[in-house]
Scaffold this motif. Sequence first.
Motif, mmCIF file in Angstrom:
data_model
loop_
_atom_site.group_PDB
_atom_site.id
_atom_site.type_symbol
_atom_site.label_atom_id
_atom_site.label_comp_id
_atom_site.label_asym_id
_atom_site.label_seq_id
_atom_site.Cartn_x
_atom_site.Cartn_y
_atom_site.Cartn_z
ATOM 1 N N ARG A 305 10.423 2.637 46.708
ATOM 2 C CA ARG A 305 10.771 3.237 48.218
ATOM 3 C C ARG A 305 11.079 4.803 48.182
ATOM 4 N NH1 ARG A 305 15.040 -1.876 49.474
ATOM 5 N NH2 ARG A 305 13.397 -3.246 50.372
ATOM 6 N N ASP A 306 11.706 5.120 47.207
ATOM 7 C CA ASP A 306 12.013 6.611 47.321
ATOM 8 C C ASP A 306 10.695 7.406 47.170
ATOM 9 O OD1 ASP A 306 14.497 6.142 47.532
ATOM 10 O OD2 ASP A 306 15.017 6.331 45.363
ATOM 11 N N LYS A 307 9.753 6.864 46.337
ATOM 12 C CA LYS A 307 8.509 7.694 46.113
ATOM 13 C C LYS A 307 7.649 7.627 47.233
ATOM 14 C CE LYS A 307 5.537 8.804 42.030
ATOM 15 N NZ LYS A 307 5.680 8.601 40.969
ATOM 16 N N VAL A 308 7.494 6.290 47.756
ATOM 17 C CA VAL A 308 6.786 6.276 49.197
ATOM 18 C C VAL A 308 7.280 7.179 50.269
ATOM 19 C CG1 VAL A 308 6.071 4.621 51.045
ATOM 20 C CG2 VAL A 308 5.902 4.004 48.483
ATOM 21 N N ARG A 309 8.576 7.063 50.383
ATOM 22 C CA ARG A 309 9.188 8.016 51.264
ATOM 23 C C ARG A 309 9.140 9.542 51.210
ATOM 24 N NH1 ARG A 309 14.204 4.614 50.723
ATOM 25 N NH2 ARG A 309 14.311 3.126 52.384
ATOM 26 N N HIS A 310 9.060 9.668 49.952
ATOM 27 C CA HIS A 310 8.697 11.230 49.597
ATOM 28 C C HIS A 310 7.277 11.586 49.688
ATOM 29 C CE1 HIS A 310 8.728 15.129 47.481
ATOM 30 N NE2 HIS A 310 7.887 15.040 46.697
ATOM 31 N N LEU A 311 6.436 10.488 49.516
ATOM 32 C CA LEU A 311 5.054 10.887 49.759
ATOM 33 C C LEU A 311 4.454 10.929 51.183
ATOM 34 C CD1 LEU A 311 3.337 8.990 46.572
ATOM 35 C CD2 LEU A 311 3.527 11.526 46.998
ATOM 36 N N THR A 312 5.224 10.099 51.950
ATOM 37 C CA THR A 312 5.115 10.125 53.398
ATOM 38 C C THR A 312 5.932 10.659 54.158
ATOM 39 O OG1 THR A 312 6.230 7.904 53.534
ATOM 40 C CG2 THR A 312 3.958 7.643 52.901
ATOM 41 N N ARG A 313 6.798 11.608 53.806
ATOM 42 C CA ARG A 313 7.652 12.182 54.518
ATOM 43 C C ARG A 313 7.231 13.216 55.573
ATOM 44 N NH1 ARG A 313 6.562 15.164 50.026
ATOM 45 N NH2 ARG A 313 6.521 17.343 50.034
ATOM 46 N N ARG A 314 7.737 13.612 56.929
ATOM 47 C CA ARG A 314 7.276 14.338 57.801
ATOM 48 C C ARG A 314 7.359 15.781 57.368
ATOM 49 N NH1 ARG A 314 10.145 11.700 63.046
ATOM 50 N NH2 ARG A 314 9.051 9.334 63.028
ATOM 51 N N GLN A 316 4.963 17.693 56.123
ATOM 52 C CA GLN A 316 4.327 18.264 54.986
ATOM 53 C C GLN A 316 3.021 18.699 55.059
ATOM 54 O OE1 GLN A 316 3.258 15.423 52.135
ATOM 55 N NE2 GLN A 316 3.994 13.556 53.242
ATOM 56 N N PRO A 317 2.683 19.650 54.413
ATOM 57 C CA PRO A 317 1.278 20.390 54.453
ATOM 58 C C PRO A 317 0.161 19.529 53.925
ATOM 59 C CG PRO A 317 2.380 21.296 52.557
ATOM 60 C CD PRO A 317 3.460 20.637 53.173
ATOM 61 N N ARG A 318 -0.090 18.435 54.339
ATOM 62 C CA ARG A 318 -0.949 17.263 53.546
ATOM 63 C C ARG A 318 -1.583 16.532 54.967
ATOM 64 N NH1 ARG A 318 2.476 16.201 49.405
ATOM 65 N NH2 ARG A 318 1.735 17.124 47.508
ATOM 66 N N ARG A 319 -3.105 16.475 55.101
ATOM 67 C CA ARG A 319 -3.628 15.634 56.095
ATOM 68 C C ARG A 319 -3.432 14.178 55.560
ATOM 69 N NH1 ARG A 319 -7.677 18.723 54.072
ATOM 70 N NH2 ARG A 319 -8.907 16.628 53.373
ATOM 71 N N ALA A 320 -3.449 13.261 56.313
ATOM 72 C CA ALA A 320 -3.532 11.764 56.338
ATOM 73 C C ALA A 320 -4.230 11.310 55.331
ATOM 74 C CB ALA A 320 -3.701 11.078 57.558
ATOM 75 N N ASP A 321 -5.452 11.670 55.100
ATOM 76 C CA ASP A 321 -6.219 11.205 53.979
ATOM 77 C C ASP A 321 -5.771 11.914 52.573
ATOM 78 O OD1 ASP A 321 -7.167 13.945 54.792
ATOM 79 O OD2 ASP A 321 -9.018 13.594 53.731
#
Length: 400
Positions: A305-314, A316-321
């Motif tokens: 959960r922590d890793k998913v939250r980190h990767l999907t945090r608001r 952040q300079p990444r596109r959805a893909d």
Amino acid sequence: MAEDVHPIKVGSLIDKVWYLPNLRRAWTLVKANHGTWGVDGQSLEAFEAHLDEELQGLQAALKDDAYVPQPGRRVYIPKPDGRRRGLAIPAVRDRVVAQAMRLRLEPHFEPRFAETSYGFRPGRSAHQAIGDVMASLHHGGEWIVEIDIEQFFDTASHARLLAAVAEVVADGRILRLVQAFLQAGVMEEGKKRTLVAGTPQGGVVSPLLSNAFLNTFDHQMLAAGHRAVRYADDSVIVCRTREDAEAALEQVHQILEGQLGLRLHPAKTRVVHITEGFEFLGFRFWRDEEGLHLQPRARAIQRLRDKVRHLTRRNQPRRADEIVALLNPVLRGWGRFFGLATCDGSGGRWTAGSFGGCGPSWPNAGARRTGGDTLKHSSTAVWGSTLFGYIPDDSRVGMG
């Protein structure tokens, strides 16, 4: 190693280690494993840019008995309990030599290792270790001995590690090379620290050495009638009665502490009943009136959960893909390992089920995979062999 059925030691091996095709094969494995730089700062790409010269230099040093491994670069990774685990990252050249040595040593150690040892061995896996434990539970095991060795990789005696190798190998140059790796130490904050015990985690040959060290424990427990299923330094024993479990626990103390000089955690090394549950290799096992259950332990779920939250945090300079590309390997890897347990569709509870989706909890009789991914009731032997690649003996000799 107790009850060694291969009493003849292996003679000269060093020439097979420095044999150039062996060094090339070792390099291929090191490269495939990726990894980062050691204390000398040399990357895999820099080593490969001068590959022939590098391998010939290693061959010459090994031939002349002049090879000296560098200290490992100390890094720390967080542990689930909040502490940190120290790793020693070897230099690329040291990884190549250690891999070349492992390639030549492993075939001579493998036939001597016990069937209950599953960690870091060719053709064996954590899932097979779990299958071994589950087979014993399905064959009437109710009492479990949990074994917790404190800081095994930091405290295993160098003398005993070398003695375990010397029981199999007679080549003095191989023994000196193993000793050199054990005593290479670590570099931390610019200062070298010599290790007086242990085999550093992160070293290529450390898993083989740890298995050799603990092999006498595996065989002595089997000889005493107790099946200690072990993956690296994690072990459990499944027994039919509390008396058997208490006897097994006493034997564990005698061998690991009395003979091998290790320390067992006084609170975590204990006897528990299956209804209380126990943890092994990231899973929690327990039985209730509905049957036998297997689920990822809470800390494993929380880390995901922590890793998913980190990767999907608001923000952040990444596109959805790009986020999806980072997230998919995490979810696939977690699913491949913990897919042995799935939710039952009743609000997120985890029970033993199928690989791909939600499935039924396992009954006491066992289960097997049929048709698609759903587990159907069947014999424990079929369940163990199809799901884990482990074929249990119906008699469960030495279960405890």
